[in-house]
Design an enzyme around this catalytic site. Structure first.
Site, PDB file in Angstrom:
ATOM      1  N   LYS A   1       0.858  -1.179   0.000  1.00  0.00           N
ATOM      2  CA  LYS A   1       0.000   0.000   0.000  1.00  0.00           C
ATOM      3  C   LYS A   1       0.899   1.235   0.000  1.00  0.00           C
ATOM      4  CE  LYS A   1      -3.726   0.019   2.605  1.00  0.00           C
ATOM      5  NZ  LYS A   1      -4.643   0.145   3.777  1.00  0.00           N
TER       6      LYS A   1
ATOM      7  N   GLU B   1     -18.995  -6.974  10.731  1.00  0.00           N
ATOM      8  CA  GLU B   1     -19.914  -6.254  11.621  1.00  0.00           C
ATOM      9  C   GLU B   1     -20.944  -7.185  12.263  1.00  0.00           C
ATOM     10  OE1 GLU B   1     -18.314  -3.453   8.521  1.00  0.00           O
ATOM     11  OE2 GLU B   1     -19.315  -5.426   8.451  1.00  0.00           O
TER      12      GLU B   1
ATOM     13  N   ARG C   1     -25.382  -3.597   7.842  1.00  0.00           N
ATOM     14  CA  ARG C   1     -24.999  -4.990   7.599  1.00  0.00           C
ATOM     15  C   ARG C   1     -25.251  -5.878   8.809  1.00  0.00           C
ATOM     16  NH1 ARG C   1     -20.332  -4.683   3.585  1.00  0.00           N
ATOM     17  NH2 ARG C   1     -19.453  -6.454   4.660  1.00  0.00           N
TER      18      ARG C   1
END
Length: 657
Positions: A289, A375, A403
């Protein structure tokens, strides 16, 4: 003229040589650093997928082959290669979206930025291709190792792996620092052999030969079955020594890699093998990244995952110094509460710093749990922790609570679990667009039995209401706040016995009560502005902040009965929101005062700044005040209750038949 300026579609990549492709990759990185530093956005992830994206577009034929980006924040390079190179207004109103957008390009498939869903999309797309007789069309997914922590991804893999005929290529962008690639002479030698090995393993003749011997030996009695098991175990052991498969070995899909995700030749070779295989394949690419940008690589927190406006040379933020955010206020207060109460634990879904649990974690690392992009698991695990005597505090973006609604309803609320959910970035969030606006929570949470919902208006009330929330031990509690700077302190002129704050009465001491304005959370400044504008028209008003919008405080209903009309201002969708709930409670109490719900329409709202989005939907002081004046005058519904001696307005009445 640079190479990037000559790329108008993915087909333009096919004419470039290897040397030109390397130049193009460098130009793309320079372009991203230069433009994103001016607008803000997801810089680190896109710097890490330059070669992967070029390789995908070189090998596959978009849009005939569908390319799906999990989460979508790493799609900037894809935009550049599909003819969208005006990044001057990226993530700004009227400019390019920070995520894939079907309105922008036929090359964009999935717009939602909620992670771990891409593989289910690929499963569905590939099934449709098979049923429609389009078996030669591929579905390609670029998914990060972080998104593979989400359970939905594994549900999809389970289905994809069951059908060997479907052309699904899963490119795993593995940039986690815990997955550091092996280095050294032996590793380099094995890496040089892997392309040849993968070429053999993904060839249909190889697969057919293996299947033939498998059937032959398994049908050959006890001796044959013993021989098959022995040979299979030997093959597996050699394969694991030669090219360790890690977590992918038992998925039931062909695996290629790991490859260097910044080596264009290696990327293109691996993707070509995956495409030619003709069935489900995982291509495992190791990337960095922020690759190629020293400030991003030096950022220990998240390699510039998302940045504001920065100096492109140093990576240092420009402006906004010393301004306190909602998240930072929460971070300080929850860390202080954790010092005082040992039963407080924190839970985050792969967002320790963005949701503000990092200070808590630094002081009490054994009491903060990062469950990954999961979640649903976070909510149910929290219910279990509450049963075990702890008080979990879950930090989420408001849009991601969607979610885990079933778990909130059936695991937390049904069991009366003392769990606190802190919703960051509630309401209109701005530049991240439709799937990131936290505009659904106020409506969604209204139907959860026993839930307590707080919406602080400023930093002091956030600290106050957070402490009240964690004191609730027999029901779920939610504290929701906006994105960005916390704004000015808004002091109350009075706190009523049940905790409701009266922010102003205009004119002071007036016996005439025209309008009751109910301000929800961060809408207090707008509500006070509306009150001022009404006062200029000779209309009296009272502005209150319920602080806790669930359960509805008794004083709110009493005040509603004393006024001619109620105006509820909230930054959630109007349908089923706070205004709707207050109106229901009023009717149950026999209060027939008219009520106007002022909030967001039930629409997916495009990106722009918070103020731009609110103005676009008419949620401004000027518009609310204008509507309220007309309602008080009786020229617009809902019509305010008439003053004593006045004749009720005919506006809105049914005609006599």
């Amino acid at each position: 003229m640079g190479l990037l300026e000559t790329i108008h579609s993915p087909q333009d990549l096919t004419r470039l040589s290897g040397q030109q492709l390397s130049r193009l990759a460098a130009e793309i990185r320079a372009f991203l650093i230069r433009t994103v530093s001016r607008t803000g956005g997801h810089l680190g992830p896109n710097l890490g997928v330059v070669e992967l994206t070029i390789g995908i577009h070189r090998v596959f034929d978009s849009p005939r082959d569908s390319i799906v980006f999990d989460t979508g924040h790493q799609s900037y390079v894809h935009k550049l290669l599909t003819g969208r190179q005006n990044f001057d207004s990226l993530r700004q109103q009227g400019g390019l979206s920070g995520y894939p957008s079907r309105a922008e390009s036929v090359h964009d498939v999935v717009e939602s930025s909620h992670a771990s869903a891409s593989l289910s999309w690929a499963d569905g797309i590939s099934r449709a291709r098979m049923l429609n007789g389009e078996e030669d069309r591929s579905a390609v997914v670029l998914i990060g190792d972080g998104a593979l922590t989400g359970g939905m991804a594994w549900e999809a893999i389970n289905n994809i792996a069951a059908d060997k005929r479907r052309r699904v290529v899963i490119v795993v962008n593995d940039n986690g620092r815990s997955y550091a690639p092996t280095i050294g002479g032996v590793a380099d030698y094995l890496a040089s052999l892997r392309p040849t090995l993968d070429s053999v393993r993904t060839h249909r003749v190889y697969e057919g030969t293996l299947d033939w011997w498998k059937r032959k030996l398994q049908n050959g009695g006890a001796v044959g079955r013993f021989a098959y098991k022995s040979l299979h175990a030997t093959k597996k052991g050699v394969k694991d020594w030669w090219a360790p498969q890690g977590l992918f070995e038992d998925l039931g899909m062909k695996y290629i890699g790991p490859i260097n995700g910044h080596d264009l030749a290696a990327v293109e070779h691996a993707l070509t093998q995956a495409k030619n295989y003709g069935g489900p394949v995982i291509v495992h690419a190791i990337t960095e990244k922020g690759h190629g940008y020293a400030p991003a690589r030096a950022d220990e927190a998240d390699q510039f995952h998302a940045v504001g406006i920065i100096d492109p040379e140093t990576g240092e933020p420009i402006g906004a110094g010393g301004v306190q955010s909602w998240t930072s206020v929460f971070a300080e207060e929850i860390a202080a509460i954790a010092d005082e109460r040992k039963d407080i634990v924190g839970i985050t879904g792969a967002m320790l710093i963005p949701v503000g649990l990092h200070k808590f974690a630094a002081k009490h690392p054994d009491r903060v749990f990062d469950v990954g992009i999961a979640e649903q698991h976070a909510l149910t695990s929290a219910a279990g922790m509450a049963f075990g005597g702890l008080h979990p505090v879950i930090g989420l973006y408001a849009t991601f609570l969607n979610r885990a609604f079933d778990q909130l309803l059936m695991d937390v609320a049904l069991h009366k679990a003392g769990v606190t959910i802190v919703l960051d970035r509630s309401g209109v969030t701005g530049p991240d667009g439709a799937s990131h606006h936290g505009m659904w929570d106020l409506s969604m949470l209204q139907i959860v039995p026993g839930l307590h919902l707080a919406a602080p208006r400023d930093a002091t009330r956030l600290r106050e209401e957070l402490r009240e929330a964690v004191a609730i031990g027999d029901a779920p509690s939610v504290v929701r706040y906006s994105k960005g700077n916390v704004g000015v302190e808004v002091e109350a002129v009075e706190r009523l016995p049940d905790g409701v704050d009266v922010l102003c009465r205009r004119p002071a001491g007036s016996r005439q009560n025209d309008v009751l304005i109910v301000s929800v959370g961060a809408m207090s400044e707008l509500a006070l502005d509306v009150s001022n504008r009404l006062g200029a028209q000779g209309i009296s008003s009272t502005v209150i902040d319920p602080r806790w919008v669930l359960p509805v405080a008794r004083s709110v209903i009493q005040l509603a009965a004393e006024h001619r009309i109620v105006v509820v201002i909230e930054d959630g969708v109007r349908a089923g929101g706070v205004g709707s709930r207050i109106r229901q409670e009023m009717r149950s109490a026999g209060v027939d005062t008219a009520l106007n719900e002022v909030g967001l329409p039930v629409e997916f709202l495009d990106h722009g700044s918070r103020s731009e989005v609110l103005e676009r939907v008419g949620l401004t002081a000027r518009k609310v005040a204008q509507d309220t004046v007309e309602q008080v005058l009786g020229t617009k519904v809902p019509v305010a209750r008439p003053l004593p001696g006045e004749v009720p307005s005919a506006t809105g009445q049914l005609p006599k038949l």
